[in-house]
Design a protein around this motif. Structure first.
Motif, short mmCIF file in Angstrom:
data_model
loop_
_atom_site.label_atom_id
_atom_site.label_comp_id
_atom_site.label_asym_id
_atom_site.label_seq_id
_atom_site.Cartn_x
_atom_site.Cartn_y
_atom_site.Cartn_z
N ALA A 20 1.31 4.17 -2.94
CA ALA A 20 1.04 5.57 -2.61
C ALA A 20 2.21 6.48 -2.96
CB ALA A 20 0.70 5.71 -1.13
N VAL B 178 -4.02 9.85 2.09
CA VAL B 178 -5.38 9.55 1.64
C VAL B 178 -6.30 10.69 2.08
CG1 VAL B 178 -7.29 7.90 1.73
CG2 VAL B 178 -4.93 7.08 1.91
N THR C 216 -3.42 9.69 8.60
CA THR C 216 -3.03 10.08 7.25
C THR C 216 -3.12 11.59 7.06
OG1 THR C 216 -3.37 9.58 4.90
CG2 THR C 216 -5.35 9.82 6.25
N THR D 128 -2.64 14.45 3.61
CA THR D 128 -2.25 14.77 2.24
C THR D 128 -1.60 16.14 2.20
OG1 THR D 128 -4.34 15.87 1.67
CG2 THR D 128 -4.26 13.46 1.42
N ASN E 287 0.83 -1.21 0.00
CA ASN E 287 0.00 0.00 0.00
C ASN E 287 0.86 1.25 0.00
OD1 ASN E 287 -2.35 -1.47 -0.03
ND2 ASN E 287 -2.84 -1.16 2.13
N SER E 288 1.94 1.24 0.77
CA SER E 288 2.83 2.40 0.86
C SER E 288 3.52 2.66 -0.49
CB SER E 288 3.88 2.18 1.95
OG SER E 288 3.29 2.11 3.23
#
Length: 429
Positions: free
Chosen positions: A37, A63, A112, A114, A33-34
């Motif tokens: 991303a 996210v 998380t 962004t 997943n990392s």
């Protein structure tokens, strides 16, 4: 017993137990997943071998906080929209099951942020995938996934991992997993901690060659050799190419190998009884391919002259270009560690021939006389003879000088004695 539909909670645990069956399985899903991303730094922290606490932190793009509740729901993903998309998928993840499965077998938190957020948001989830709490706090861009009390609701599996030897084995699997992702993602920084002790780390580097050396050790620079070649499934032909051509090609089946050189001590330094130091990748995905391991083991053992085969320290990366993706299936198992490739048998046959031919070339090099070495020894022996003769001459000259000196001293003493001895014509007052 009559046929009836299983309760949803039972169905959830049955499915989740397949996706997340171990600590290494959980770590693998979170690292993927990392990487998807866009992370360039990934930190894995485990407490009590990961069973008490497991945390993966990255500096990816994060996210959107409005999307976080959805990302933990089963079968939700941003990677594909329909099954046919699997043919061209380039991401590690695509099933949309990892976080949901982890949420079902552990207590899950996700923080998380962004680039558009002023603060980070931390979400706490319940076993039914619902958000139980949201907190805002300062934090860097990226995502931190924390899972505690792994398998708390699966008593049989939890009891299975109470054995200390099994926990240590699981730790070895985690370490190899992190090493694998470190090799195949050269530009990403990785660090692994257990109980706050750093047990593995790799800094960013330029290519797979440098990342392999960083993980396997600097002795690989002199003790191992790299090969790049293209395989054409239509003709089953192999063509050796350069690193530049390997990196620029994207529509063929390309193979990269780092294997031990043909040397007299290769089996001692690079031979292993297991495959812990054999790394295999298909389209940058760490996989288990028994066919690759068999080819490496056979070629290495034959080159080393072993009666009992050993597994070499080796890295093999296979890139299946877009024109060949129809023959690749990475969806055989939930953990995606086994793949199917239509031309795999032909590819392995040619790889075996290629590698054994290279080792035969190494045989020829070992048989060639090293004239430079002999000339050096000849010159060195001549120099030693000259030095020996010089020492002998020096000793001879020195002995002759000492003898003459002694004769002179003896004569002087005798003259002195005759001069002062009492006798005729001598007058003593």
């Amino acid at each position: 017993m009559s046929i009836s539909e299983l309760p949803q909670g039972t169905v959830t645990l049955l499915k989740s137990g397949q996706v997340i069956s171990s600590v290494s399985g959980a770590v693998k899903e979170l690292i993927e997943n990392s990487l998807d991303a866009g992370a360039t730094s990934i930190e894995i922290r485990l407490e009590d071998f990961g069973f008490t606490k497991l945390e993966v932190k990255d500096n990816g793009h994060g996210v959107d906080k409005t999307q976080v509740p959805s990302m933990v729901q089963p079968h939700t993903t941003s990677k594909i929209r329909e099954f046919s998309d699997l043919v061209m998928v380039d991401s590690y993840g695509f099933r949309g099951e990892a976080l949901a499965a982890l949420c079902s077998v552990a207590k899950l938190k996700i923080r998380t942020k962004t680039g558009n957020d002023l603060v980070a948001s931390t979400f706490t989830f319940g076993p039914d995938y619902t958000v139980q709490n949201i907190e805002s706090q300062a934090g860097q861009n990226g995502t931190i996934v924390t899972a505690t009390e792994l398998f708390y609701n699966l008593p049989v599996r939890k009891n299975f991992y109470k054995d200390h030897s099994r926990r240590k084995e699981e730790m070895r699997k985690v370490e190899k997993l992190v090493q694998s992702f470190s090799i195949i993602n050269p530009s990403v920084r990785f660090s692994l901690f257990h109980n706050k002790v750093n047990i593995f780390g790799k800094i960013p580097c330029d290519n797979i060659s440098k990342s392999s050396v960083a993980v396997l050790g600097h002795s690989c620079k002199t003790g191992m050799v790299e090969y790049y070649f293209v395989f054409d499934p239509s003709t089953c032909e192999v063509e050796e190419i350069s690193l530049e051509n390997y990196e620029s090609s994207n529509d063929q089946i390309l193979v990269y190998m780092m294997v031990p050189k043909k040397t007299l001590g290769m089996s001692t330094e690079y031979g292993r009884t297991n495959t812990e130091k054999t790394f295999t990748f298909v389209n940058k995905r760490p996989v288990e391919l028994k066919q690759v391991e068999k080819v490496l083991r056979s070629a290495f053992s034959e080159a080393a002259g072993l009666e009992v085969e050993k597994n070499p320290v080796a890295v093999v990366s296979i890139i299946v270009g877009r024109s060949q993706r129809q023959s690749l299936d990475a969806n055989l198992e939930p953990n995606k560690q086994k793949i199917s490739l239509g031309c795999l048998n032909d590819l392995m046959e040619k790889t075996d021939q290629f590698l054994k031919n290279k080792y035969k070339e190494g045989d020829d090099k070992l048989k060639e006389p090293d004239t430079g070495h002999f000339e050096y020894e000849k010159d060195n022996n001549a120099q030693n003879d000259t030095a020996t003769n010089y020492v002998k001459d020096a000793e001879s000259n020195s002995n002759e000088e000492i003898t003459n000196k002694m004769k002179d001293i003896t004569e002087e003493l005798q003259e002195s004695k005759s001069l002062f001895s009492p006798g005729k014509g001598t007058n003593f007052l």
